[in-house]
Scaffold this motif. Sequence first.
Motif: not given
Length: 326
Positions: A138-142, A145-148, A161-163
């Motif tokens: 869930p953390f990686i997916f979230t 999604v936040i970055g997108i 996305f670098l951050a």
Amino acid sequence: MDTGTHIVMGIALGGLATLDPAVSASHATAASVLIGTIAGSQIPDIDTVLKLRNNAIYIRNHRGITHSVPAVLLWPLLLTGLIYFFFPDANLLHLWAWTFAAVFIHVFVDIFNAYGTQALRPFSAKWVALGVINTFDPFIFTMHVIGIIAWVLGAPPGFTFLAMYIIIIGYYLRRYQAKKRVLVEVRALIPDATEIIIAPTMRFHQWRIAAMNENIFFVASSINGKVEILDRFRRIPVPKTPVIEAAKKDHNISAFLSFSPVYRWEVDEYDNYYEVRFIDLRYRSNGHYPFVAVVQLDCDLKPISSYTGWVFSEKKLRKKLGIIPG
């Protein structure tokens, strides 16, 4: 990782690619690279279509040849050639490089799951599975999604996305350290263990554990750093009886045995048939072991019905077998 995570990873990698001057300077290159990273993040899982045939073929082949060294080299060439046909003004080298990165990252992150991949083929058929990240995290997916969403709202995609990836790398390191702590606890609890398999779950502080010593299989869990043994089974070697040997020839049983490293077995004899069952001990859920392989044999040891896969109740398993109610 799961399909959804691979999709958002492809989009994020396409956003990260805007830091590449050759990509940011050309609309055609940027568009083609985004298509390439999304497609490259998906194509190794093309073997998922094998599920349409049957579970045995899927289990035996999923994350096999499509995740191998030759495939990692060939997929980017195939995708780059196809995409370049529609975007002839794109920078071919950079399109290939970012598409290659997407394919490589797909295979690389799959290594961190408990399922693993045969990423070393053709040099080795060994399954490489580090068991640090759950198939769906869930953390990686979230974070993706936040970055997108930030990109859609106007944030610069490259630095966004670098951050994000810096944070995710730190998360991977924390998961690795957490697993090491669980391993220390298991070794203290079972000092004579000859093999220990630790698998992640969707929850950061919860892990599944299967271990063995010379005489016993142990099934345990770790929650918030505390390891608890849930089940113990006598470790009885699989006998070479006519019934067992006939069962092993069944395609569902053989697929299961090629995949599962730790399991127990059962043989039941009824009036007019035998039933042989192999039970994977890595996936205990609510007191049940859902990943199994079962074959029913007639009195002449000919297969009547068989199944391998995930079932969460005996009733559903009987329905899957479909012939003998048991």
